[in-house]
Design an enzyme around this catalytic site. Sequence first.
Site, PDB file in Angstrom:
ATOM      1  N   LYS A  18      -0.034  11.582   5.466  1.00  0.00           N
ATOM      2  CA  LYS A  18       0.321  10.543   6.439  1.00  0.00           C
ATOM      3  C   LYS A  18       0.916   9.329   5.755  1.00  0.00           C
ATOM      4  CE  LYS A  18      -2.562   7.575   7.405  1.00  0.00           C
ATOM      5  NZ  LYS A  18      -2.922   6.189   6.942  1.00  0.00           N
ATOM      6  N   LYS A  45       0.834  -1.206   0.000  1.00  0.00           N
ATOM      7  CA  LYS A  45       0.000   0.000   0.000  1.00  0.00           C
ATOM      8  C   LYS A  45       0.867   1.253   0.000  1.00  0.00           C
ATOM      9  CE  LYS A  45      -3.584   2.679   0.225  1.00  0.00           C
ATOM     10  NZ  LYS A  45      -4.583   2.673   1.287  1.00  0.00           N
TER      11      LYS A  45
END
Length: 292
Positions: free
Chosen positions: A238, A170
């Site tokens: 983030k 990811k």
Amino acid sequence: MTNIGFIGAGVMGAPMIANLVSAGHSVRGFARSAASRERIAAAGAAVATAADDCLESDVLISMLPDSPDVAAVYLGERGLARSVSPQQIVVDMSTVTAETAIAVHDAVGAAGGSALDAPVSGGEQAAVEGSLSIMVGGEPDVIERVRPLLEAMGSAITHVGPPGSGQLTKAANQLIVATNIAALAEAVVLLESSGIDVGAALTAIGGGLAGSTVLERKRAAILAGTYRPGFRAALHDKDLGIVAAAARREGIALPVTAVVSQLMAALLARGDGELDHLALLKLARELNGRAG
């Protein structure tokens, strides 16, 4: 039918719950905010009064914003990992560090359960459609036990390796998406500055090698100049922090990613973190003296 506990009902979690319910599963969901609890009810699931209530399930799924949120739910003195039952499966679909995923896997395993890290890609639209790409780290036999649930939420379920591998995959995905959006933003500014019909140009580009899912999904928002959050810039910032930490750990250089990360950080610094990550186009326009 599987009994599922689901923690987290944000932009992504709520439609994922709805798709599980539509597939015939029994879902009990928990979320901290009143708005998220309303989304759980609207999705057709039962609303839990506490996260612990979600342990009354065969499978516990979570979709949370960040590593500290996942750690708070599963790890520590009152973490749910301590209370899982034998044969219970935990599937964390949040985007967190590989270290967090491995810690959850080990803690759940120590209690007799099994855990997978299964972050997703595709954004809000894919979550609603049930067409997410799900990248799974963990034991193959555990994945097969929950595959019908994953297939209710995604159209591409890929086992990418041992615990933590889903999160590393990811991270790579988010690197590509951010870079793609940044390049697309600059291409749009170039087209606008040249007086070319942007819509026609994007259609032409989309049919060639530069075509992408990002272009397909973001085209309407680009032409409308809207930045309604499907995936907030703050969350992508983030995620790029996770990429940077992984690169430092592996001792590798990612110079293009570093530049894009600084552009994403600029969005937060100027107060645009709650906008969609397409706000990189807003920034590119304003850097060139054009209305965002």
